[in-house]
Scaffold this motif. Structure first.
Motif, PDB file in Angstrom:
ATOM      1  N   ARG A 298       1.003  -1.002   0.411  1.00 63.92           N
ATOM      2  CA  ARG A 298      -0.181   0.250   0.213  1.00 63.92           C
ATOM      3  C   ARG A 298       0.964   0.716  -0.174  1.00 63.92           C
ATOM      4  NH1 ARG A 298      -4.380   2.516   1.770  1.00 63.92           N
ATOM      5  NH2 ARG A 298      -4.843   4.356   2.465  1.00 63.92           N
ATOM      6  N   LYS A 337       0.362  11.735   4.409  1.00 64.73           N
ATOM      7  CA  LYS A 337      -0.196  11.582   3.720  1.00 64.73           C
ATOM      8  C   LYS A 337      -0.486  11.859   2.056  1.00 64.73           C
ATOM      9  CE  LYS A 337      -3.912  10.182   5.723  1.00 64.73           C
ATOM     10  NZ  LYS A 337      -5.702   9.334   6.507  1.00 64.73           N
ATOM     11  N   ILE A 338       0.010  10.759   1.239  1.00 60.56           N
ATOM     12  CA  ILE A 338       0.038  11.996  -0.162  1.00 60.56           C
ATOM     13  C   ILE A 338      -0.812  10.449  -1.063  1.00 60.56           C
ATOM     14  CG2 ILE A 338       2.300  11.474  -0.482  1.00 60.56           C
ATOM     15  CD1 ILE A 338       2.040  14.010  -1.996  1.00 60.56           C
ATOM     16  N   GLY A 339      -1.938  10.549  -1.531  1.00 62.24           N
ATOM     17  CA  GLY A 339      -2.349   9.135  -2.024  1.00 62.24           C
ATOM     18  C   GLY A 339      -2.756   8.563  -0.928  1.00 62.24           C
ATOM     19  N   THR A 340      -2.240   7.373  -1.543  1.00 58.05           N
ATOM     20  CA  THR A 340      -2.497   6.297  -0.528  1.00 58.05           C
ATOM     21  C   THR A 340      -1.429   6.016   0.721  1.00 58.05           C
ATOM     22  OG1 THR A 340      -1.842   4.342  -1.491  1.00 58.05           O
ATOM     23  CG2 THR A 340      -4.387   5.038  -1.107  1.00 58.05           C
ATOM     24  N   LYS A 342       1.894   7.310   3.233  1.00 55.08           N
ATOM     25  CA  LYS A 342       1.352   7.332   4.747  1.00 55.08           C
ATOM     26  C   LYS A 342       3.222   7.553   5.133  1.00 55.08           C
ATOM     27  CE  LYS A 342      -0.430   8.253   9.151  1.00 55.08           C
ATOM     28  NZ  LYS A 342      -0.582   6.989  10.265  1.00 55.08           N
ATOM     29  N   ARG A 396      -2.045  16.349  -4.258  1.00 53.24           N
ATOM     30  CA  ARG A 396      -1.314  17.111  -2.958  1.00 53.24           C
ATOM     31  C   ARG A 396      -1.530  16.159  -1.545  1.00 53.24           C
ATOM     32  NH1 ARG A 396      -6.991  17.359  -6.724  1.00 53.24           N
ATOM     33  NH2 ARG A 396      -7.087  19.701  -7.087  1.00 53.24           N
ATOM     34  N   PHE A 397      -1.116  16.981   0.007  1.00 56.77           N
ATOM     35  CA  PHE A 397      -0.649  15.924   0.613  1.00 56.77           C
ATOM     36  C   PHE A 397      -1.885  16.930   1.699  1.00 56.77           C
ATOM     37  CE2 PHE A 397       1.817  19.324   0.474  1.00 56.77           C
ATOM     38  CZ  PHE A 397       2.141  20.033   1.934  1.00 56.77           C
ATOM     39  N   VAL A 398      -1.999  15.710   3.148  1.00 56.92           N
ATOM     40  CA  VAL A 398      -2.339  16.330   4.009  1.00 56.92           C
ATOM     41  C   VAL A 398      -1.309  15.846   5.165  1.00 56.92           C
ATOM     42  CG1 VAL A 398      -4.998  16.211   3.606  1.00 56.92           C
ATOM     43  CG2 VAL A 398      -3.473  14.530   4.923  1.00 56.92           C
ATOM     44  N   VAL A 400      -0.645  14.884   9.344  1.00 59.06           N
ATOM     45  CA  VAL A 400      -1.631  14.974  10.811  1.00 59.06           C
ATOM     46  C   VAL A 400      -0.797  14.937  11.998  1.00 59.06           C
ATOM     47  CG1 VAL A 400      -2.032  13.049  12.020  1.00 59.06           C
ATOM     48  CG2 VAL A 400      -2.366  13.122   9.232  1.00 59.06           C
ATOM     49  N   GLY A 408      -3.497  20.530   5.163  1.00 52.20           N
ATOM     50  CA  GLY A 408      -3.189  20.494   3.687  1.00 52.20           C
ATOM     51  C   GLY A 408      -2.353  20.997   2.899  1.00 52.20           C
ATOM     52  N   GLY A 409      -1.444  20.582   1.502  1.00 53.13           N
ATOM     53  CA  GLY A 409      -0.884  21.487   0.693  1.00 53.13           C
ATOM     54  C   GLY A 409      -0.295  20.758  -0.448  1.00 53.13           C
ATOM     55  N   ILE A 410       0.050  21.416  -1.308  1.00 52.92           N
ATOM     56  CA  ILE A 410       0.380  21.042  -2.534  1.00 52.92           C
ATOM     57  C   ILE A 410       1.800  20.833  -2.865  1.00 52.92           C
ATOM     58  CG2 ILE A 410      -1.656  21.545  -4.523  1.00 52.92           C
ATOM     59  CD1 ILE A 410      -0.841  24.261  -4.537  1.00 52.92           C
TER      60      ILE A 410
ATOM     61  N   GLU B  17     -10.768   1.847   2.074  1.00 55.40           N
ATOM     62  CA  GLU B  17      -9.533   2.623   3.069  1.00 55.40           C
ATOM     63  C   GLU B  17      -9.731   2.303   3.961  1.00 55.40           C
ATOM     64  OE1 GLU B  17      -7.168   3.875   0.841  1.00 55.40           O
ATOM     65  OE2 GLU B  17      -6.903   5.416   2.331  1.00 55.40           O
ATOM     66  N   SER B  20      -8.316  -0.858   4.998  1.00 55.17           N
ATOM     67  CA  SER B  20      -6.570  -0.957   5.012  1.00 55.17           C
ATOM     68  C   SER B  20      -6.275  -0.281   6.163  1.00 55.17           C
ATOM     69  CB  SER B  20      -6.029  -0.355   3.807  1.00 55.17           C
ATOM     70  OG  SER B  20      -6.224  -1.289   2.610  1.00 55.17           O
ATOM     71  N   PHE B 183     -10.250  16.249   3.188  1.00 56.76           N
ATOM     72  CA  PHE B 183     -10.621  16.661   2.012  1.00 56.76           C
ATOM     73  C   PHE B 183      -9.276  16.080   1.292  1.00 56.76           C
ATOM     74  CE2 PHE B 183      -6.712  18.689   2.476  1.00 56.76           C
ATOM     75  CZ  PHE B 183      -6.932  19.520   4.331  1.00 56.76           C
ATOM     76  N   TRP B 184      -9.190  15.667  -0.509  1.00 56.85           N
ATOM     77  CA  TRP B 184      -8.602  14.886  -1.224  1.00 56.85           C
ATOM     78  C   TRP B 184      -8.534  13.420  -0.759  1.00 56.85           C
ATOM     79  CZ3 TRP B 184      -4.428  19.365   0.141  1.00 56.85           C
ATOM     80  CH2 TRP B 184      -4.564  20.123  -0.733  1.00 56.85           C
ATOM     81  N   ASN B 185      -9.994  12.915  -0.888  1.00 59.34           N
ATOM     82  CA  ASN B 185      -9.464  11.444  -0.398  1.00 59.34           C
ATOM     83  C   ASN B 185      -8.842  11.487   0.576  1.00 59.34           C
ATOM     84  OD1 ASN B 185     -11.392  10.515  -2.464  1.00 59.34           O
ATOM     85  ND2 ASN B 185      -9.519  10.565  -3.406  1.00 59.34           N
ATOM     86  N   GLN B 186      -8.531  12.146   1.671  1.00 56.46           N
ATOM     87  CA  GLN B 186      -7.484  12.069   2.761  1.00 56.46           C
ATOM     88  C   GLN B 186      -8.327  11.667   3.580  1.00 56.46           C
ATOM     89  OE1 GLN B 186      -4.332  10.690   2.614  1.00 56.46           O
ATOM     90  NE2 GLN B 186      -4.287  11.577   0.666  1.00 56.46           N
ATOM     91  N   ASP B 190      -6.518   8.280  11.958  1.00 56.86           N
ATOM     92  CA  ASP B 190      -5.399   8.318  13.019  1.00 56.86           C
ATOM     93  C   ASP B 190      -6.654   8.401  14.445  1.00 56.86           C
ATOM     94  OD1 ASP B 190      -2.645   8.116  11.862  1.00 56.86           O
ATOM     95  OD2 ASP B 190      -3.639   9.272  10.897  1.00 56.86           O
TER      96      ASP B 190
END
Lengths: 595, 293
Positions: A298, A337-340, A342, A396-398, A400, A408-410, B17, B20, B183-186, B190
């Motif tokens: 993953r 986290k970006i896409g899947t 982490k 795009r990422f977040v 945590v 969040g950002g780019i 999601e 997983s 947002f953004w599929n996140q 946690d």
């Protein structure tokens, strides 16, 4: 013809009439459930409150009591052309995270500005956030025109001021519409009170917005959600599952996974209840079986070989917004986290912090709640991503912070990276690797163990070698496949050509790189590797992690960690006690099983 | 991509999601049409398998056909079926209308409390044995940390504010005013020990979408949704004493779709047959803040 789907978010400063606009839109198009309008009117009468269309939306009790929208709500709405989901976002600064939650679900926005109050700070902040979220289709509704006697001058002043602001962001709204949501002017029906406005109503403008450009035309990207192996009823498929973010793919295509760089060919595209399909495209939640038994997890991004590959790096230059109560700061560990994917991440440097309501910038060493910043992030391991200018979806990422999504950002660009040389070598190695027919899972099943490298580090003569060798012995005598390797043993054989050169730093990095490559092969063969190394630093470990596909566990032998290393545990030199403890640890973590 | 395909794929993504990211995951199956669609989506997501248990809260006031339908498909589809109940409230008759509780109190006891304690593992869970077809006491008492639920945003006000991944604190409470950003599929994957996360893959679906999807996929649903021969059918399923039939001749899924699209129900809210909503001032917020689905 089938209807299109579109999500539209309504944003703007608090009290400028967002909920009222939606309520009015629903009422005037007869989209409310029967009796809802009457029910709300009756409740208002009972509580001797004047009726407001916003009450149709502000469903939560606190919201009705306070008269503001706290959280994002969505409602469903249809025209001849489209199925809309209208997202009502709160305008209060306190609820910016809810506004972003709402806006990120949308592909278009209606930004509401009160004609009487004019452009306010959240009108600007929301405009900025829309541009950062990549929402380019914006309708600006200048509301409450009834309160300014439907004045053309006032409307045009607002248009001028706001256009100037949006211009600085490079955003150009699709159109400006003067409306009164309360009176229904230019919402669903054309206003007779503003004959000077020749443009569309809000309803017409919504249908006029173009639907999102097809994502199937872009390069293929699919973040891997998981690799499934369900053995029930004799199912022996190993399925790489995920949702296609962009592009399309078909059976037989050559694929490469990033950040590992591993390559294979699509054998089948699985489906249920039907057996298998020939192709998949953006938006589809799907699954693939592959010809080669490559080991992927993953978090990787599946791409098509020959198309532009994503970037792989561990230092990123980003633009981010911060929503956490605690500020974003340098001396703290976060997850990214970006896409899947982490990974652990730290804030390395801040270039500038901006106030998104007036675009003024300042120099600071932290980013506070609701602020926006350009900065450099460093991740524990190299990750795969695209730059925003190439492909917004995978840039795009977040962040945590302690269980909570706090920012969040780019990703704007990559930063020069000492590890780049190593990362490139690993990508090429994985791309060129010749795979055997035994998968990692097969091997683990046969050996009743999973590969891992346990590094015992500490000061010279701290007793780490004795513990390591005793651990190896105990494991091997128990029938495990374990191997002890002192990192110093490398210097006179594998490293003999670089040992005597003068460039100390290069020697050291290359020494670590070669060691990690060999360790990686030993672990690919299924071994549990027990390694001793003197005074390992975090950078050494980061390098090893970039190279090794198996997990690395760090044990510091001594009183306390004497380098910048983050160890998984600290132990003393008591051999007997520690061998037992480390074996338990390997069991607990699932590296050795079946007793 | 068509409307139903967009919804289907998004929901499958969310279910995957959840699978997983949560070790102790379960899916609530109320036997109603929505959670049955959810179950169908899970079978699609995992290519015919359902790799987590399905949990049903049995109030014992459910209409009989619902239970026989549940057990039939649990066996046929090889589901890891579990049910839980509020034994004490049932025994002491703290129920409605045969006992001394109001509708809301009855809901609180038989659903909210039963759900809370079944999820936490504090009360007995019953698990189906596929060899015998009978339920046995489940030895697994671990709390579920991820719970997949089939609520839809269009059902009532408080549900329109939900997140796809919605945290619940130690008391199962929902902090509506302070929800995590999403947002953004996140999503929020946690969480602190002792808390859990509700996962809502069907938030974007409407009642009509559900029926059109059931039609398209040919998903079996309980016969109670169709005209029972007396010109009446159930539009929404719950406990017998608190769920009323609606007047309708719809006898097939296609009839229901037409009825919702253009017919008599195109303009009437689905839960209008649920009496407990009205007791709560027109919404379910009070119940939902305490953990009701």
């Amino acid at each position: 013809m089938t209807k299109e789907d579109m999500n539209i978010v309504i944003v703007g400063h608090v009290d400028h009439g967002k909920s009222t606009l939606i309520g009015r839109l629903l009422a005037d198009t007869e989209s409310l459930p029967e009796g809802k309008l009457e029910q709300v009117k009756k409740t208002c009468q009972k509580n001797s409150k004047p009726f407001e269309y916003a009450f149709l939306l502000d469903a939560l009790k606190d919201e009705q009591a306070q008269g503001i929208t706290i959280d994002t709500a969505r409602c469903f709405f249809k025209t001849q052309k489209r199925n809309y989901i209208i997202i009502d976002a709160p305008g209060h600064i306190e609820f910016l995270k809810n506004m972003i939650t709402g806006a990120a679900r949308a592909e278009a926005a209606i930004l509401v500005i009160d004609a009487k109050e004019g452009v306010r700070e959240n009108s600007k902040r929301h405009g900025y956030m829309l541009s950062m979220l990549g929402i380019k289709k914006i309708i600006v509704a200048v509301n409450k025109m009834d309160l300014v006697e439907y004045s053309r001058d006032i409307f045009e002043n607002v248009v001028r001021e706001y256009s100037l602001f949006l211009g600085e962001l490079g955003v150009e709204p699709v159109m400006y519409i003067p409306i009164s949501a309360f009176e229904g002017d230019n919402v669903a029906a054309k206003s007779i009170k503003m004959p000077w406005h020749y443009g569309m109503t809000v309803l017409e403008a919504m249908d006029f917005l173009p639907c999102e450009k097809k994502k199937t035309d872009k390069f293929f990207r699919m973040p891997v959600q998981d690799v499934y192996k369900f053995t029930k009823n004799g199912d022996d498929r190993r399925i790489v599952a995920g949702t296609v973010e962009t592009g399309k793919i078909k059976k037989g295509d050559s694929v490469v996974f990033y950040p590992s760089g591993k390559k294979s060919i699509v054998k089948s595209i699985e489906a249920f209840p039907q057996k298998a399909i020939d192709g998949a495209e953006a938006g589809q939640a799907t699954g693939f079986t592959l010809f080669e038994q490559i080991y992927i997890k993953r978090g990787e991004i599946m791409c098509i070989d020959g198309q532009q590959p994503p970037n792989v790096a561990s230092r990123l230059y980003v633009n981010l917004f911060w929503l956490g109560k605690d500020a974003f700061c340098m001396d703290k560990k976060y997850s990214l986290k970006i896409g899947t994917q982490k990974v652990g991440a730290v804030l390395e440097k801040i270039s500038s912090v901006m106030n998104s309501s007036d675009l003024s910038t300042e120099k600071k060493n932290f980013v506070a709640c609701n602020e926006v910043a350009e900065c450099v992030l460093r991740t524990d391991k190299p990750i795969a991503f695209d730059l925003v200018e190439n492909m917004a979806e995978t840039s795009r990422f977040v962040i945590v912070d302690n269980y909570e999504i706090s920012g969040g950002g780019i990703i704007l660009k990559t930063v020069d990276d000492k590890e780049k040389n190593v990362i490139d070598k690993v990508l090429l190695r994985n791309y060129k690797w010749e795979h055997s027919e035994i998968s990692r899972e097969n091997r683990a099943e046969q050996y009743s163990q999973k590969p891992v490298m346990m590094i015992l580090t500490g000061e010279a003569d701290g007793g780490k070698k004795a513990v390591a060798k005793a651990l190896e012995k105990s494991l091997v005598l128990n029938g495990r496949f374990a191997y002890y390797l002192g990192i110093g043993s490398f210097l006179y054989g594998v490293d003999s050509d670089i040992k005597l050169q003068n460039n100390e730093e290069f020697n050291h990095d290359e020494h670590i790189r070669r060691f990690a490559e060999v360790a990686n092969i030993l672990m690919d063969a299924g071994l549990i590797l027990i390694v001793t190394a003197r005074m390992l630093t975090q950078r050494d470990l980061d390098l090893m992690r970039a190279i090794s596909e198996s997990n690395i566990e760090i044990v510091w032998v001594g009183d306390e960690v004497k380098t910048d290393l983050k160890a998984d545990m600290v132990i003393d030199a008591d051999t007997e006690k520690n061998v037992l403890m480390l074996k338990e640890y390997l069991k607990d973590k699932g590296y050795i099983f079946k007793f | 991509m068509e409307h139903l395909d967009i919804l289907e794929n998004k929901s499958i993504h969310i279910i995957r999601e959840a699978y997983s990211c949560f070790e102790n995951l379960c899916m609530l199956w109320s036997i109603g049409k929505d959670s049955t669609v959810l179950l169908w989506l899970a079978r699609k997501a995992f290519f015919g398998h359902v790799p987590f248990p399905l949990v049903h809260i049995d109030t014992h006031y459910k209409i009989k056909e619902m239970i026989s339908y549940r057990d039939r498909y649990a066996l046929e589809w090889g589901l890891d079926m579990i049910y839980g109940e509020n034994t004490a409230a049932l025994q002491s008759k703290n129920t409605y209308p045969d006992g001394n509780a109001s509708r809301i109190e009855c809901c609180r006891q038989l659903k909210t409390e039963a759900l809370k304690n079944t999820l936490s593992g504090e009360w007995t869970r019953y698990r189906i044995n596929h060899a015998t077809g009978k339920y046995e006491i489940d030895s697994n008492k671990e709390p579920y940390t991820g719970v997949i639920v089939g609520v839809r945003a269009d059902e009532e006000g408080s549900r329109s504010k939900e997140r796809y991944f919605s945290p619940r604190d130690k008391n199962n409470d929902w902090d509506v005013a302070n929800q995590p950003p999403e947002f953004w599929n996140q999503y929020k994957t946690d969480f602190a020990k002792g808390t859990h996360v509700r996962i809502h893959p069907l938030l974007d679906w409407t009642e009509l979408d559900i029926w059109e999807y059931i039609h398209r996929e040919n998903i079996p649903v309980v016969s109670l949704y169709f005209n029972q021969g007396n010109g009446k059918r159930y539009r929404s399923l719950g406990c017998e004493p608190c769920t009323n039939c609606v007047e309708s001749d719809a006898a097939t899924v296609e009839d229901i779709v037409n009825e919702l699209k253009t017919g008599k129900f195109s303009n009437i809210a689905e839960r209008s047959g649920r009496a407990q909503d009205k007791e709560d001032g027109g919404g379910l917020e009070t119940l939902r803040r305490e953990g009701y689905m």
